[in-house]
Design a protein around this motif. Structure first.
Motif, PDB file in Angstrom:
ATOM      1  N   LYS A  46       0.898  -1.365   0.118  1.00 21.02           N
ATOM      2  CA  LYS A  46       0.054   0.035  -0.005  1.00 21.02           C
ATOM      3  C   LYS A  46       0.742   1.202   0.072  1.00 21.02           C
ATOM      4  O   LYS A  46       0.452   2.349  -0.683  1.00 21.02           O
ATOM      5  CB  LYS A  46      -1.013   0.035   1.367  1.00 21.02           C
ATOM      6  N   VAL A  47       1.969   1.203   0.861  1.00 20.35           N
ATOM      7  CA  VAL A  47       2.969   2.378   0.749  1.00 20.35           C
ATOM      8  C   VAL A  47       3.484   2.644  -0.526  1.00 20.35           C
ATOM      9  O   VAL A  47       3.617   3.686  -0.989  1.00 20.35           O
ATOM     10  CB  VAL A  47       3.947   2.055   1.756  1.00 20.35           C
ATOM     11  N   THR A  48       4.058   1.467  -1.266  1.00 23.58           N
ATOM     12  CA  THR A  48       4.352   1.682  -2.738  1.00 23.58           C
ATOM     13  C   THR A  48       3.518   2.096  -3.573  1.00 23.58           C
ATOM     14  O   THR A  48       3.821   2.812  -4.288  1.00 23.58           O
ATOM     15  CB  THR A  48       4.874   0.169  -3.058  1.00 23.58           C
ATOM     16  N   LYS A  49       2.177   1.485  -3.292  1.00 26.86           N
ATOM     17  CA  LYS A  49       1.262   2.090  -4.469  1.00 26.86           C
ATOM     18  C   LYS A  49       0.979   3.624  -4.190  1.00 26.86           C
ATOM     19  O   LYS A  49       0.940   4.492  -5.278  1.00 26.86           O
ATOM     20  CB  LYS A  49      -0.009   1.294  -4.309  1.00 26.86           C
ATOM     21  N   LYS A  50       0.992   4.119  -3.224  1.00 23.82           N
ATOM     22  CA  LYS A  50       0.712   5.421  -2.899  1.00 23.82           C
ATOM     23  C   LYS A  50       1.876   6.498  -3.419  1.00 23.82           C
ATOM     24  O   LYS A  50       1.670   7.486  -4.053  1.00 23.82           O
ATOM     25  CB  LYS A  50       0.420   5.881  -1.490  1.00 23.82           C
ATOM     26  N   PHE A  51       3.145   5.848  -2.821  1.00 22.95           N
ATOM     27  CA  PHE A  51       4.132   6.645  -3.382  1.00 22.95           C
ATOM     28  C   PHE A  51       4.276   6.816  -4.793  1.00 22.95           C
ATOM     29  O   PHE A  51       4.814   7.935  -5.294  1.00 22.95           O
ATOM     30  CB  PHE A  51       5.543   5.874  -2.921  1.00 22.95           C
TER      31      PHE A  51
END
Length: 449
Positions: A46-51
C-alpha cells in the motif's frame, strides 16, 4: 543496506537521462520500474502504491525548468517523496519535562537490539550533558540484566536492578533510585519475547500506566522486513508509542521497514543503529536517508560524525607533518584509530557521494584493520619512523611477532610507500600554487562549521 534499491533506482533514472521531455509514456515506464524496485526492497504494498501515484502526479504536473533535465527533475521529486514518506524531518526526544527524572521506556521483541540500544542511548545522552540511569526491567531473562550491566560499564552509566521477578517494581524503584543519586533521565529496558504475546503486551501497558513515561520508543530489527511493520502496528495499537528505533541497518536488509513504518503507524523514526559499537547510534534524518538511497551520500552527517569523534589536535599535527613530508607509520596508525572511532566503514562509505560505487561492498565486508595494526605494533620505534630500514630479517621478525606472513608485511610497506609518494606529490603541487586542492584547506575549520 539499500544497495539493491539504490542500484535499481539509478538504472531507472539512467533510462530517463536521454529523454527530452517528461510524458505519460516515459513516466509510466519509470513508475513501473520504481514500483518493482520498492516491492523488491520489501516495502509495504500500500505504501508503494501511494508513493508511485504521488510521484507520477507531481512528475506530470511539473514544469521542467531550463538547465534541468527530466531525469534530474524525477530524482528531485523522488527524493522529496522519499523524505516525506520517512517523516519529513527529524523528531527529537521529548525530555522537556517539569518532573525529574525524565523517563524513557524502551519496548520491542526479544532480539531486536533493545538492551544494546538502551546503552547506546545512555552514552549519547551523557555526551549531551545528561545524567542517565539504566533500569533493568527485563526481569525474566537473567542474561538481559547481566548484558545491561556489562554495557552500562562500557558506557560508564549506572545500572539499577532487583532480584525479584517484578518488572513494575524494578521500574518504579529505579525511578526512585534516580532521584536519590541525582540522575535526570531514566532509561527502562523492558522485557521482550520471540513474538508478540498477551503477557508481554499487558505488562508493557501496566508499565506505561504506572510510569507515565515521557517517551516510549519501539525498537525493531530492520532485517526482518515486513514483519517489522506488522510488529510495530501491534505495539502501537497497545502502547501508542512516541517513536521508532531501527536497528541493524548496517546489515543486508532490503530496507522496507525504514520506508514503510512511518506511513503505517504514523510515528516518527527517531534513531537508527548502524553497528555493534556503543557509538554506532545516529539520529534519523529522513532527508539525509533519502539522499543516501539515491546515491547522493550524506556529507552533513559525515562531517558531524567527524566533529564528534576526531581528535582535532592530532589532525592538526598530522597536517603539519604531511606538509613537511614527515608522515610515518606512527601517524598512519593514529589515523586508523581515529577512523575506527567514526563507526562502521560501510556506513562512512555510504555518506560520501559516489564512494560506494568506487569501493565494492564485498571489499568492505572483508576489510579488517587488525592485521595492519598488529604488523605496525610489532615494529620497533625506529622502524615505524623510518620504514625504509626494514630489511629481510626485520620483515621475518615483524611477521612472526604479528602472526602474519612476510607477504603481508611486504604489502603494507609497499602500499604505505605508494601512499606517502602520492601525498608528497600533492603537497608539492599545493605549495607551488597549482590548484590540486585549496591552499586554504583547514580540516579543523571544516569540522567546526
Amino acid at each position: 543496506m539499500f544497495d539493491n534499491l539504490s542500484d535499481k533506482l539509478e538504472a531507472t533514472f539512467k533510462k530517463l537521462a536521454g529523454q527530452a521531455t517528461i510524458n505519460e509514456v516515459n513516466i509510466g515506464i519509470a513508475m513501473r520500474d520504481i514500483k518493482r524496485a520498492l516491492l523488491g526492497a520489501d516495502v509495504n504494498y500500500k505504501v508503494t502504491k501511494k508513493f508511485v501515484e504521488d510521484v507520477r502526479e507531481k512528475a506530470l504536473g511539473e514544469q521542467v525548468v531550463k538547465s534541468v533535465s527530466p531525469a534530474q527533475m524525477i530524482v528531485k521529486i523522488v527524493s522529496d517523496e522519499l523524505t516525506e514518506l520517512m517523516g519529513g524531518e527529524n523528531k527529537p526526544l521529548n525530555l522537556a519535562t517539569n518532573k525529574l527524572p525524565a523517563v524513557i521506556m524502551v519496548a520491542g521483541l526479544q532480539g531486536s537490539g533493545k538492551t544494546t540500544f538502551c546503552a547506546k542511548l545512555a552514552k549519547r545522552l551523557k555526551k549531551n550533558g545528561k545524567h542517565p540511569l539504566l533500569v533493568a526491567a527485563d526481569v525474566y531473562r537473567p542474561a538481559a540484566i547481566a548484558q545491561l550491566k556489562t554495557m552500562g560499564d562500557q558506557v560508564d552509566v549506572p545500572v539499577f536492578s532487583i532480584d525479584a521477578q517484578d518488572a513494575l517494581k524494578a521500574a518504579l524503584d529505579g525511578v526512585d533510585e534516580a532521584r536519590k543519586i541525582g540522575c535526570d533521565v531514566v532509561i527502562v529496558d523492558t522485557a521482550g519475547r520471540l513474538q508478540v504475546d498477551e503477557g508481554m503486551m499487558a505488562e508493557a501497558e501496566s508499565l506505561k500506566k504506572q510510569l507515565s513515561p515521557d517517551e516510549i520508543l519501539f525498537v525493531v530489527d530492520a532485517m526482518i522486513g515486513q514483519e517489522a511493520v506488522n510488529t510495530a502496528k501491534v505495539f502501537n495499537e497497545r502502547l501508542d508509542f512516541d517513536g521508532v528505533v531501527l536497528t541493524k541497518l548496517d546489515g543486508d536488509a532490503r530496507g522496507g521497514a525504514a520506508l514503510s513504518i512511518k506511513h503505517v503507524v504514523d510515528k516518527p523514526i527517531k534513531f537508527m543503529s548502524v553497528g555493534e559499537k556503543v557509538d554506532d547510534l545516529d539520529l534519523f534524518y529522513p532527508d539525509r536517508m533519502a539522499q543516501r538511497i539515491l546515491g547522493m551520500g550524506d556529507i552533513v552527517s559525515f562531517v558531524e560524525k567527524a566533529q564528534e569523534t576526531l581528535d582535532l589536535e592530532k589532525t592538526r599535527t598530522m597536517q603539519t607533518r604531511l606538509m613537511k613530508n614527515e608522515f610515518d607509520l606512527n601517524d598512519f596508525f593514529d589515523q586508523l584509530q581515529q577512523l575506527k572511532k567514526m563507526g562502521s566503514i560501510q556506513g562512512l562509505v555510504e555518506m560520501v557521494p559516489g564512494l560506494n560505487k568506487m569501493i565494492p561492498k564485498q571489499d568492505l565486508d572483508g576489510l579488517d584493520f587488525k592485521p595492519i595494526e598488529a604488523i605496525i605494533c610489532s615494529m620497533t620505534k625506529a622502524e615505524r619512523q623510518a620504514p625504509e630500514i626494514i630489511n629481510g630479517s626485520r620483515r621475518m621478525r615483524i611477521a612472526s611477532g604479528s602472526g602474519t606472513k612476510v607477504q603481508d608485511v611486504n604489502m603494507l610497506l609497499k602500499q604505505f610507500k605508494e601512499m606517502k609518494k602520492m601525498m608528497s606529490s600533492v603537497t608539492k603541487m599545493t605549495k607551488s600554487g597549482r590548484k590540486i586542492m585549496p591552499q586554504n584547506l583547514n580540516l579543523e575549520k571544516l569540522l567546526k562549521r
